[in-house]
Design an enzyme around this catalytic site. Structure first.
Site, PDB file in Angstrom:
ATOM      1  N   THR A 133       6.100   0.903 -10.994  1.00 44.23           N
ATOM      2  CA  THR A 133       5.986   0.419  -9.617  1.00 44.23           C
ATOM      3  C   THR A 133       5.449  -1.003  -9.560  1.00 44.23           C
ATOM      4  OG1 THR A 133       4.727   0.737  -7.577  1.00 44.23           O
ATOM      5  CG2 THR A 133       3.694   1.518  -9.565  1.00 44.23           C
ATOM      6  N   TYR A 171      -3.112   4.823  -7.621  1.00 45.21           N
ATOM      7  CA  TYR A 171      -1.691   5.039  -7.905  1.00 45.21           C
ATOM      8  C   TYR A 171      -1.188   3.982  -8.898  1.00 45.21           C
ATOM      9  CZ  TYR A 171       3.339   4.871  -7.347  1.00 45.21           C
ATOM     10  OH  TYR A 171       4.687   4.827  -7.616  1.00 45.21           O
ATOM     11  N   PHE A 224      10.212  -2.016  -6.494  1.00 48.25           N
ATOM     12  CA  PHE A 224       9.647  -2.590  -5.282  1.00 48.25           C
ATOM     13  C   PHE A 224       9.921  -1.561  -4.169  1.00 48.25           C
ATOM     14  CE2 PHE A 224       7.727  -6.694  -6.383  1.00 48.25           C
ATOM     15  CZ  PHE A 224       7.832  -6.550  -7.751  1.00 48.25           C
ATOM     16  N   LEU A 245       8.426   2.715   6.123  1.00 53.07           N
ATOM     17  CA  LEU A 245       8.826   2.006   7.341  1.00 53.07           C
ATOM     18  C   LEU A 245      10.224   2.381   7.841  1.00 53.07           C
ATOM     19  CD1 LEU A 245       8.244  -0.169   9.465  1.00 53.07           C
ATOM     20  CD2 LEU A 245       9.138  -1.869   7.845  1.00 53.07           C
ATOM     21  N   ARG A 247       8.364  -7.498   2.335  1.00 54.09           N
ATOM     22  CA  ARG A 247       8.594  -6.628   1.191  1.00 54.09           C
ATOM     23  C   ARG A 247      10.019  -6.811   0.683  1.00 54.09           C
ATOM     24  NH1 ARG A 247       4.046  -6.601   1.558  1.00 54.09           N
ATOM     25  NH2 ARG A 247       2.535  -4.911   1.778  1.00 54.09           N
ATOM     26  N   ASP A 282      -2.724  -3.650   2.032  1.00 51.58           N
ATOM     27  CA  ASP A 282      -1.362  -4.199   2.062  1.00 51.58           C
ATOM     28  C   ASP A 282      -1.389  -5.701   1.778  1.00 51.58           C
ATOM     29  OD1 ASP A 282       0.365  -2.098   2.545  1.00 51.58           O
ATOM     30  OD2 ASP A 282       0.300  -2.297   4.730  1.00 51.58           O
TER      31      ASP A 282
HETATM   32  N1  UDP Z   1       4.673  -0.503   7.964  1.00 51.22           N
HETATM   33  C1  UDP Z   1       4.496  -0.653   9.329  1.00 51.22           C
HETATM   34  N2  UDP Z   1       4.568   0.455  10.123  1.00 51.22           N
HETATM   35  C2  UDP Z   1       4.779   1.713   9.625  1.00 51.22           C
HETATM   36  C3  UDP Z   1       4.976   1.851   8.212  1.00 51.22           C
HETATM   37  C4  UDP Z   1       4.907   0.723   7.418  1.00 51.22           C
HETATM   38  O1  UDP Z   1       4.285  -1.756   9.828  1.00 51.22           O
HETATM   39  O2  UDP Z   1       4.797   2.683  10.403  1.00 51.22           O
HETATM   40  C5  UDP Z   1       4.635  -1.688   7.106  1.00 51.22           C
HETATM   41  C6  UDP Z   1       3.612  -1.641   5.975  1.00 51.22           C
HETATM   42  O3  UDP Z   1       2.366  -2.117   6.403  1.00 51.22           O
HETATM   43  C7  UDP Z   1       4.270  -2.529   4.925  1.00 51.22           C
HETATM   44  C8  UDP Z   1       5.756  -2.328   5.155  1.00 51.22           C
HETATM   45  O4  UDP Z   1       5.885  -1.779   6.474  1.00 51.22           O
HETATM   46  O5  UDP Z   1       3.969  -3.890   5.166  1.00 51.22           O
HETATM   47  C9  UDP Z   1       6.392  -1.373   4.172  1.00 51.22           C
HETATM   48  O6  UDP Z   1       5.590  -0.197   4.133  1.00 51.22           O
HETATM   49  P1  UDP Z   1       6.058   1.103   3.355  1.00 51.22           P
HETATM   50  O7  UDP Z   1       4.994   2.140   3.569  1.00 51.22           O
HETATM   51  O8  UDP Z   1       7.454   1.459   3.745  1.00 51.22           O
HETATM   52  O9  UDP Z   1       6.114   0.653   1.836  1.00 51.22           O
HETATM   53  P2  UDP Z   1       4.987  -0.028   0.888  1.00 51.22           P
HETATM   54  O10 UDP Z   1       5.244  -1.501   0.954  1.00 51.22           O
HETATM   55  O11 UDP Z   1       3.649   0.380   1.388  1.00 51.22           O
HETATM   56  O12 UDP Z   1       5.309   0.539  -0.449  1.00 51.22           O
END
Ligand code: UDP
Length: 324
Positions: free
Chosen positions: A117, A141, A169, A188, A218, A280
């Site tokens: 990861t 993790y 990613f 997301l 991301r 984050d």
């Molecule tokens: N995010 C958000 N709202 C949500 C879920 C995620 O704004 O309900 C944002 C989160 O803070 C991150 C991005 O979306 O910046 C991707 O989050 P996800 O959990 O999908 O993946 P991660 O990057 O944590 O592995």
């Protein structure tokens, strides 16, 4: 090749099974179904139910299946949960990887591809992130996956296995009958699709990051592209071994993802700004030159493809996998 896929009933694992099978490889799935779904495994693929820490059972599955290779996906993969339950994460992810390595070596399955990861890097020192950059995980993790990569390195250096680690990613999208169905869902794209479908608000975790629109950026890589990287990595062993980033090399903000969800669904999203989510980093984008140069892997699908495929799967499976 005959391949054991641990965690093959999971989101990414099930797509790997589908792509391996389509390419003519024979597959056996090993999964405890604690997170995965039996319905994600085709009826034609044997499913062995077991704990990944059980070396004897993993070895038996390898020997009975006549497997020459392992794709080791079985793991716990929720950052927040890992902070709450670090011991459980170390047990399943690190002891589990040690058991799989030992079982593979004992069974003569000499090729292993490991699911790692971007969380091994922690808060990146530069963008895009290169494989040679500092690895300083920011949560248990990421620590467990880094420990898993080290186990692979040790196994390689004592000649037990040929092994490659793939650092994902943001896995996204769906493929055929396989989609994203986590419980609880935290990601997301599925959350935004559900919100659009149900006319509910979607929370944007922070809009004051140092990024062009203030929301986190991301690298969303399609799950079928990820799956194809595993096949490339397996087929490149033992000649090519190491650790590779799997990303598109471009980033999209939370707002850009929500725009894509609106464009694909034709539905309006109610966007609510919420507090930042702890831990984050503002930007996580992969440099992917190494996977291209050494594995010949290039992602082919866009963010829009991922959102469209996830939406198609969600419409066909409005309640997700329904066997639980
Ligand atoms: N995010 C958000 N709202 C949500 C879920 C995620 O704004 O309900 C944002 C989160 O803070 C991150 C991005 O979306 O910046 C991707 O989050 P996800 O959990 O999908 O993946 P991660 O990057 O944590 O592995």
């Amino acid at each position: 090749m005959r391949v054991l896929v641990t965690g093959g009933a999971g989101y990414i694992g099930s797509v790997i099974v589908a792509r391996l099978t389509a390419r003519g490889h024979d597959v056996v799935v090993y999964d405890d179904l604690s997170r995965g779904h039996a319905a994600a495994v085709p009826a034609s693929v044997p499913l062995v139910r077991g704990d990944v820490r059980d070396t004897t059972a993993v070895r038996a599955a390898l020997v009975e299946g006549g497997c020459e290779a392992v794709v080791h996906m079985a793991a716990l993969a929720e950052v927040a949960e890992s902070v709450a339950e670090p011991d459980r994460y170390f047990s399943v992810n690190v002891d589990g990887t040690a058991a799989v390595v030992e079982a593979a070596a004992a069974a003569g399955a000499g090729r292993l591809v490991f699911s790692s990861t971007a969380a091994v890097y922690g808060a990146p020192e530069r963008t895009p992130i290169d494989e040679r950059d500092t690895m300083a995980p920011a949560n248990p993790y990421g620590e467990t996956k880094l420990a898993g990569e080290r186990l692979l390195r040790q196994a390689r250096s004592r000649g037990a296995l040929a092994a490659t680690a793939l650092r994902y990613f943001n896995a996204s999208g769906a493929h055929g009958a396989c989609g994203e169905d986590h419980d609880p869902e935290t990601h997301l794209i599925p959350l935004a699709l559900r919100a659009a479908r149900d006319g509910l608000p979607i929370r944007v975790f922070g809009d004051d990051y140092p990024t062009p629109d203030g929301t986190c950026v991301r690298d969303y890589v399609h799950v079928a592209d990820l799956a194809d990287a595993h096949i490339a990595a397996l087929e490149a062993l033992p000649g090519v071994q190491g650790s590779f980033n799997l990303g598109t090399g471009t980033g999209d903000s939370v707002q850009a993802v929500l725009d894509a969800v609106e464009a694909v669904t034709g539905l309006r999203l109610l966007r609510e700004t919420a507090a930042r989510r702890a831990g984050d980093p503002p930007v996580l984008v992969a440099s992917n030159w190494r996977a291209a140069a050494e594995l010949g892997w290039r992602p082919r699908r866009s963010l829009t493809d991922a959102v469209a495929d996830a939406w198609a799967w969600m419409r066909e499976h409005p309640d997700g996998y329904t066997e639980r």
